[in-house]
Write an enzyme that holds these catalytic residues in place. Structure first.
Site, mmCIF file in Angstrom:
data_model
loop_
_atom_site.group_PDB
_atom_site.id
_atom_site.type_symbol
_atom_site.label_atom_id
_atom_site.label_comp_id
_atom_site.label_asym_id
_atom_site.label_seq_id
_atom_site.Cartn_x
_atom_site.Cartn_y
_atom_site.Cartn_z
ATOM 1 N N ARG A 88 29.342 53.865 43.527
ATOM 2 C CA ARG A 88 29.808 52.712 42.745
ATOM 3 C C ARG A 88 30.034 51.481 43.608
ATOM 4 N NH1 ARG A 88 34.095 55.941 40.859
ATOM 5 N NH2 ARG A 88 35.449 54.564 42.031
ATOM 6 N N LYS B 244 31.839 43.278 37.550
ATOM 7 C CA LYS B 244 33.050 42.708 36.936
ATOM 8 C C LYS B 244 33.367 41.341 37.556
ATOM 9 C CE LYS B 244 35.553 45.352 40.327
ATOM 10 N NZ LYS B 244 35.892 46.688 40.751
ATOM 11 N N ARG C 278 46.630 54.058 40.195
ATOM 12 C CA ARG C 278 46.277 53.079 39.161
ATOM 13 C C ARG C 278 45.979 53.873 37.906
ATOM 14 N NH1 ARG C 278 41.809 48.798 41.192
ATOM 15 N NH2 ARG C 278 40.357 50.425 40.609
HETATM 16 C C1 LIG Z 1 35.387 47.199 41.796
HETATM 17 C C2 LIG Z 1 35.276 48.664 41.812
HETATM 18 C C3 LIG Z 1 34.358 49.304 42.646
HETATM 19 C C4 LIG Z 1 33.534 48.566 43.687
HETATM 20 O O1 LIG Z 1 34.293 48.308 44.825
HETATM 21 P P1 LIG Z 1 33.674 47.579 46.119
HETATM 22 O O2 LIG Z 1 34.741 47.689 47.108
HETATM 23 O O3 LIG Z 1 33.393 46.188 45.702
HETATM 24 O O4 LIG Z 1 32.441 48.320 46.482
HETATM 25 C C5 LIG Z 1 34.232 50.668 42.525
HETATM 26 N N1 LIG Z 1 34.973 51.359 41.647
HETATM 27 C C6 LIG Z 1 35.873 50.778 40.834
HETATM 28 C C7 LIG Z 1 36.668 51.606 39.889
HETATM 29 C C8 LIG Z 1 36.062 49.420 40.894
HETATM 30 O O5 LIG Z 1 36.964 48.835 40.100
#
Ligand SMILES: *Cc1c(COP(=O)(O)O)cnc(C)c1O
Length: 374
Positions: A225, A43, A141
């Site tokens: 993720r 993103k 959120r």
């Molecule tokens: C941006 C995001 C991540 C990644 O987070 P990092 O701290 O960059 O590893 C994971 N999950 C969601 C829902 C996010 O929005």
């Protein structure tokens, strides 16, 4: 310095090292159990690194899923012919669901209404839609409240034309509050178990962002993720993962002058020379996302030496007092990255600017061309 064809007439650019990106991806993979899948978040223009080139390299390296914030970001990837599954992590509005079908994007679902709309559309188009359900276990959120999650999943499971491919949650304290995250993992794990015992087995169960992945082995479930670590940045201090920074920010000296002691520099004269000195001007400013908070603070590497931004950061320019050292117009200057054994990291800039490294890299503006290595 790169050609004008690549960066235009203003010699300020970001170098993005895709080999290092791939290295970080492999470092992450090597810390996971063999079948754990990886979704990388791309993103916000891949955290400022460039959406399509980053996604393309990750896709070649075997990433399982990409995470975007909006349908628009997903469409950009599909238009660039990327075939990897894409999860839209943000809210999708009911009136926009047809684009999910057109571009084969997976939505995040937090309520029954959206799931119904998806199911209806899917049956009209005779294409089943896979979706991921977001559960709020303490982030506050988007996401269905934990206490309502079981019922929602059961109801969506009964819908005809949708497939619950994933279920996920998010941690607000993955890098710090251990106990809170541990309790979130427990709650989430319990939900997944109860669903399983009711015959609802969801293949992709995910919770961990970078910090969660590093600090909580039992948060990996069936997919992780990460974003930040893939870009070679550390969610907090003391992480030893052999990451390599991906982005360097460079510019060139465009003006050099000699001034006596007692001369005020930049708006408000927030800096006054204490002795005769060389003052150089660099073509970057807060209009490029170089934080104004770094006025009188930002570290700068020139000729293998370390200096500091002098005075207020302007929209398009910054000045640096290099003392008795006389740089030449055209000398390369490093604002993030390495020069002759000296280093400035995005983390260091973030600390000085009282923000986080995410904001530094995401904030770099579209005025700064990205050059890719290789
Ligand atoms: C941006 C995001 C991540 C990644 O987070 P990092 O701290 O960059 O590893 C994971 N999950 C969601 C829902 C996010 O929005």
């Amino acid at each position: 310095m790169p050609d004008k064809e690549k960066i235009g007439y203003r010699p300020t650019w970001a170098q993005v090292n895709l080999d290092n990106l791939e290295h970080n991806f492999r470092q992450v993979k090597s810390r996971l159990r063999p079948h754990t899948k990886v979704l990388v978040t791309v993103k916000a223009d891949a955290y400022g690194h460039g959406l399509v080139p980053v996604a393309r390299r990750l896709s070649e390296a075997g990433v399982d899923y990409l995470g975007v914030a909006s349908i628009d970001e997903g469409i950009k990837l599909r238009k660039a012919r990327l075939k990897v599954p894409i999860l839209v992590l943000g809210v999708v509005l009911k009136q926009d669901i047809s684009s999910l079908f057109t571009f084969k994007l997976t939505p995040t679902v937090c309520d029954y209404e959206l799931a119904c709309a998806l199911s209806k559309k899917a049956s009209t188009l005779k294409t089943p839609m896979r979706l991921h359900i977001k559960v709020d276990t303490g982030m506050g959120r988007i996401g269905v409240a934990y206490k309502d999650a079981f019922e929602l999943v059961k109801k969506i499971h009964r819908l005809k034309s949708v497939v619950i491919e994933g279920i996920f949650t998010h941690f607000p304290f993955a890098g710090s509050g251990r106990r809170f995250t541990v309790s979130q993992i427990k709650l989430f794990d319990r939900l997944v178990d109860v669903l399983k015992s009711c015959g609802i087995t969801i293949p992709l169960v995910h919770a961990a962002n970078s910090a969660g992945m590093i600090n909580h082995q039992d948060s990996h479930f069936t997919m992780v993720r990460p974003g930040l670590v893939i870009y070679g940045l550390h969610p907090h201090r003391g992480i030893k993962m052999g990451l390599k920074p991906v982005l360097s920010l460079k510019t060139q000296v465009v003006f050099v002058k000699r001034v006596p002691a007692g001369v005020g520099i930049s708006y408000g004269h927030a800096y006054i020379t204490r002795r005769p000195a060389y003052i150089i001007t660099l073509p970057i400013g807060y209009g490029d996302g170089y934080p104004r908070n770094l006025s009188n603070l930002g570290p700068v590497l020139i000729g293998g030496r370390r200096f500091c931004v002098s005075g207020s950061i302007c929209m398009d320019q910054i000045m640096v007092d290099t003392g008795s050292f006389r740089p030449e117009v055209g000398d390369e200057v490093v604002l993030i990255g390495k020069q002759k054994g000296k280093t400035v990291t995005a983390e260091e800039l973030a600390d000085s600017a009282e923000t986080i490294s995410y904001e530094i890299v995401c904030g770099l503006g579209s005025r700064i061309p990205r050059l890719y290595i290789p």
